[in-house]
Design a protein around this motif. Structure first.
Motif, PDB file in Angstrom:
ATOM      1  N   ALA A  67      82.090 -24.230  75.619  1.00 29.16           N
ATOM      2  CA  ALA A  67      80.683 -23.835  75.755  1.00 29.16           C
ATOM      3  C   ALA A  67      80.323 -22.718  74.793  1.00 29.16           C
ATOM      4  O   ALA A  67      79.158 -22.553  74.422  1.00 29.16           O
ATOM      5  CB  ALA A  67      80.410 -23.392  77.198  1.00 29.16           C
ATOM      6  N   GLY A  68      81.327 -21.955  74.373  1.00 30.45           N
ATOM      7  CA  GLY A  68      81.053 -20.777  73.565  1.00 30.45           C
ATOM      8  C   GLY A  68      80.759 -21.017  72.102  1.00 30.45           C
ATOM      9  O   GLY A  68      80.138 -20.178  71.444  1.00 30.45           O
ATOM     10  N   GLU A  94      80.480 -18.601  86.935  1.00 31.92           N
ATOM     11  CA  GLU A  94      79.628 -18.458  85.755  1.00 31.92           C
ATOM     12  C   GLU A  94      80.018 -19.450  84.660  1.00 31.92           C
ATOM     13  O   GLU A  94      79.150 -20.056  84.015  1.00 31.92           O
ATOM     14  CB  GLU A  94      79.718 -17.024  85.212  1.00 31.92           C
ATOM     15  N   LEU A  95      81.322 -19.625  84.449  1.00 34.59           N
ATOM     16  CA  LEU A  95      81.788 -20.538  83.406  1.00 34.59           C
ATOM     17  C   LEU A  95      81.398 -21.986  83.713  1.00 34.59           C
ATOM     18  O   LEU A  95      80.930 -22.708  82.832  1.00 34.59           O
ATOM     19  CB  LEU A  95      83.311 -20.425  83.259  1.00 34.59           C
ATOM     20  N   VAL A  97      78.977 -23.096  85.719  1.00 31.45           N
ATOM     21  CA  VAL A  97      77.518 -23.263  85.674  1.00 31.45           C
ATOM     22  C   VAL A  97      77.037 -23.352  84.229  1.00 31.45           C
ATOM     23  O   VAL A  97      76.137 -24.144  83.910  1.00 31.45           O
ATOM     24  CB  VAL A  97      76.816 -22.109  86.424  1.00 31.45           C
ATOM     25  N   GLU A  98      77.655 -22.580  83.347  1.00 28.06           N
ATOM     26  CA  GLU A  98      77.271 -22.652  81.932  1.00 28.06           C
ATOM     27  C   GLU A  98      77.577 -24.036  81.364  1.00 28.06           C
ATOM     28  O   GLU A  98      76.788 -24.602  80.595  1.00 28.06           O
ATOM     29  CB  GLU A  98      78.014 -21.581  81.133  1.00 28.06           C
ATOM     30  N   ILE A  99      78.718 -24.606  81.737  1.00 30.13           N
ATOM     31  CA  ILE A  99      79.054 -25.961  81.281  1.00 30.13           C
ATOM     32  C   ILE A  99      78.019 -26.957  81.784  1.00 30.13           C
ATOM     33  O   ILE A  99      77.568 -27.844  81.049  1.00 30.13           O
ATOM     34  CB  ILE A  99      80.464 -26.353  81.771  1.00 30.13           C
ATOM     35  N   LYS A 101      74.903 -26.366  82.606  1.00 26.87           N
ATOM     36  CA  LYS A 101      73.643 -26.149  81.880  1.00 26.87           C
ATOM     37  C   LYS A 101      73.675 -26.798  80.499  1.00 26.87           C
ATOM     38  O   LYS A 101      72.702 -27.424  80.070  1.00 26.87           O
ATOM     39  CB  LYS A 101      73.362 -24.651  81.752  1.00 26.87           C
ATOM     40  N   VAL A 102      74.800 -26.656  79.822  1.00 26.22           N
ATOM     41  CA  VAL A 102      74.936 -27.256  78.489  1.00 26.22           C
ATOM     42  C   VAL A 102      74.870 -28.779  78.582  1.00 26.22           C
ATOM     43  O   VAL A 102      74.198 -29.433  77.783  1.00 26.22           O
ATOM     44  CB  VAL A 102      76.261 -26.808  77.832  1.00 26.22           C
ATOM     45  N   GLU A 136      74.164 -22.116  92.185  1.00 26.77           N
ATOM     46  CA  GLU A 136      73.595 -22.000  90.845  1.00 26.77           C
ATOM     47  C   GLU A 136      73.673 -23.315  90.080  1.00 26.77           C
ATOM     48  O   GLU A 136      72.815 -23.603  89.237  1.00 26.77           O
ATOM     49  CB  GLU A 136      74.293 -20.876  90.082  1.00 26.77           C
ATOM     50  N   ALA A 140      70.604 -25.452  88.339  1.00 22.92           N
ATOM     51  CA  ALA A 140      70.646 -25.876  86.940  1.00 22.92           C
ATOM     52  C   ALA A 140      70.491 -27.383  86.785  1.00 22.92           C
ATOM     53  O   ALA A 140      69.907 -27.866  85.814  1.00 22.92           O
ATOM     54  CB  ALA A 140      71.965 -25.429  86.309  1.00 22.92           C
TER      55      ALA A 140
END
Length: 272
Positions: A67-68, A94-95, A97-99, A101-102, A136, A140
């Motif tokens: 994701a980064g 957090e990690l 949820v970011e995946i 979202k992406v 979360e 998303a």
């Protein structure tokens, strides 16, 4: 109708594919739909031995998916489904949820994420992490599906050294208390069912099994190995020292000990 009979021909991206849960999912997907589907095994290191092993499976290609650096977004484009294997980090909510979202931003229509069994009023560390993740994640991507996975039977391999050398299973868990566990292969089969079939959007599934105890497991090992094997309960402090010595981070050790204490006090939602 099984996934194989349906001839699923979509594209599935599995994140964290070189970890135990991700590897089992990719292997199960390959066995079920590898002849017709495109399976992307996402990892940060495509040159590693596990990534190379995944490349040998039918229908599987190991891809860099982080994701980064934008690689996850690129690999998610055109995917029909993404399986988010929640990272084993303290900030895993957090990690993950970011995946999610992406993947949602890339247009993925089916997202499945790994979670754990939960119960009303639960305050232990792991539940707080995964409650945050589920809340979360739904914000998303409303249709996210959760696979709640309990303890893994495969973790018993961690006792191999003391069983072989001393005939003992050491744990802070009361050896007379029931608990439920599944194998990573069970989790892989569940992932295949959800990822390759419709009707699972927005749902949450908790995988369960029949219960056992460390005493029963020790007896089964004794019979199979034809030697004495016993389960021994040790204080939390001794268990913590041993796990830290094995390289587990302290936050994770504390979480594991919390779960053991919940089993010891007969919290039904945790032990079964």
């Amino acid at each position: 109708m099984s996934a194989e009979e349906s001839k699923y021909d979509g594209t599935i991206l599995v994140t964290g594919a070189t970890g135990n849960i991700g590897f089992a999912a990719v292997r199960a997907l390959s066995a079920a739909v590898g002849s017709s589907a495109t399976i992307k095994a996402g990892t940060r290191n495509i040159e590693g031995d596990k990534a190379k092993a995944l490349n040998e499976l039918a229908g599987v290609t190991a891809v860099k998916a982080s994701a980064g650096d934008g690689s996850l977004a690129e690999e998610a484009k055109g995917a029909d489904a993404v399986y988010v294997v929640t990272p084993g980090a303290e900030n895993r909510a957090e990690l993950a949820v970011e995946i999610i979202k992406v993947a949602a931003a890339a247009g993925v229509k089916k997202i499945v994420a790994v979670s754990i069994p939960q119960f009303e009023g639960g305050t232990h560390l792991f539940q707080k992490q995964f409650e945050k993740l589920e809340k979360e994640a739904r914000e998303a991507f409303e249709g996210v599906t959760f696979l709640r996975l309990p303890f893994f039977t495969d973790n018993l391999y961690g006792f191999a050294g003391t069983v072989k050398g001393m005939g003992k299973i050491f744990s802070s868990q009361n050896p007379e208390k029931d608990y439920s566990s599944i194998t990573v292969a069970d989790a892989g089969a569940a992932a295949v069912a959800v990822l390759t079939n419709d009707g699972h959007a927005g749902k949450t599934y908790t995988l369960v099994s029949s219960v056992s105890t460390y005493n029963k497991i020790a007896a089964a090992l004794a019979a199979a190995l034809e030697k004495e094997v016993v389960a021994v309960q040790v204080p939390d402090a001794a268990a913590k020292e041993a796990m830290l010595g094995m390289g587990f981070p302290e936050w994770q050790v504390d979480g594991i000990l919390e779960l053991g204490n919940l089993i010891n006090t007969d919290v039904e939602a945790v032990k079964s």
